[in-house]
Design a protein around this motif. Sequence first.
Motif, PDB file in Angstrom:
ATOM      1  N   PHE A  39       0.821  -1.211   0.000  1.00 11.46           N
ATOM      2  CA  PHE A  39       0.000   0.000   0.000  1.00 11.46           C
ATOM      3  C   PHE A  39       0.856   1.263   0.000  1.00 11.46           C
ATOM      4  N   ASP A  40       1.980   1.238   0.683  1.00 11.94           N
ATOM      5  CA  ASP A  40       2.858   2.415   0.691  1.00 11.94           C
ATOM      6  C   ASP A  40       3.324   2.745  -0.728  1.00 11.94           C
ATOM      7  N   ARG A  41       3.630   1.699  -1.503  1.00 16.56           N
ATOM      8  CA  ARG A  41       4.081   1.926  -2.879  1.00 16.56           C
ATOM      9  C   ARG A  41       2.955   2.473  -3.744  1.00 16.56           C
ATOM     10  N   LEU A  42       1.773   1.880  -3.605  1.00 21.71           N
ATOM     11  CA  LEU A  42       0.642   2.341  -4.413  1.00 21.71           C
ATOM     12  C   LEU A  42       0.188   3.737  -3.992  1.00 21.71           C
ATOM     13  N   ASP A  43       0.244   4.044  -2.710  1.00 20.57           N
ATOM     14  CA  ASP A  43      -0.166   5.370  -2.235  1.00 20.57           C
ATOM     15  C   ASP A  43       0.673   6.470  -2.881  1.00 20.57           C
ATOM     16  N   LYS A  44       1.948   6.200  -3.098  1.00 21.64           N
ATOM     17  CA  LYS A  44       2.826   7.189  -3.715  1.00 21.64           C
ATOM     18  C   LYS A  44       2.666   7.222  -5.232  1.00 21.64           C
TER      19      LYS A  44
END
Length: 268
Positions: free
Chosen positions: A121-126
């Motif tokens: 999720f951290d990767r997709l959020d960015k």
Amino acid sequence: MYRPYGANVPDKEWQKYMAYCRGEIEVSDLGDGEARRLYELRSKFRRMSFDHRIAPQALYSYFPVRIDDAKEVLASGATSFVIMNMNGPINDLMGRDVDASGYWEDEATAMVSDEGKKLVFDRLDKYLPLLEKEGLMDKAVLYGCDEYPTKRFPGMLDLLRDIRGRYPKLRLSTTAFDHSYGRDTGMADLMDIWIPLLPKHELNPGSVAEAIARGKKVWYYTCILPNRPWPNLFIEYPAAENRLITGFMPFKYGVRLPLLLHRIVTGK
């Protein structure tokens, strides 16, 4: 890239190359060493693929694709591009193993830990805001749950619910072995694109038609399977079978955008 070309590269140079692949730095930051050599090899592979009307896609990448790479794929004539794999980290972008001990809560049932979900999720959020800014969200596809058997559906269902709730606009795709296409597994409203192996598509026209009627896309794929009597892309098979898989069969079965994955699987 890692095993044939990068295994003896100094770690500092490999990490610099990886940072480029992840979109963290640009070509001008690579210097003139091994990182630049790996970049040039990567570029040659991509140009060769485009020359043969193949849009290179990294289904097993656990980092989002570079925006310029995605644009290049679309410019080649492709109608979609793969963002990344929704599962991982099984390996880094180009094949080197990494520690995945914190990702799984129960690997047998594919239950992902909170730590593992946070990593994805951290990767997709960015990344997703960049796609919105570039107007590419409607071309993007998130792939994952690669060939999951039934015993792994609990984890798949749990992960898809979280992803769908967090990113409602994002298109999701899978080659999981759910040949009801979500109807019998609780995933009907969670998955957008189902990709069965070619024989499963051909032998289950009723289920395929039902899924399409529900607004889903159903593509198909080949890999080290299928064998006879179905066509495949093996060099031992008649070249006419390429035409069947990519032309006549999609026309016959109404597959508007077949995703053909001809994968060489070693030690999977």
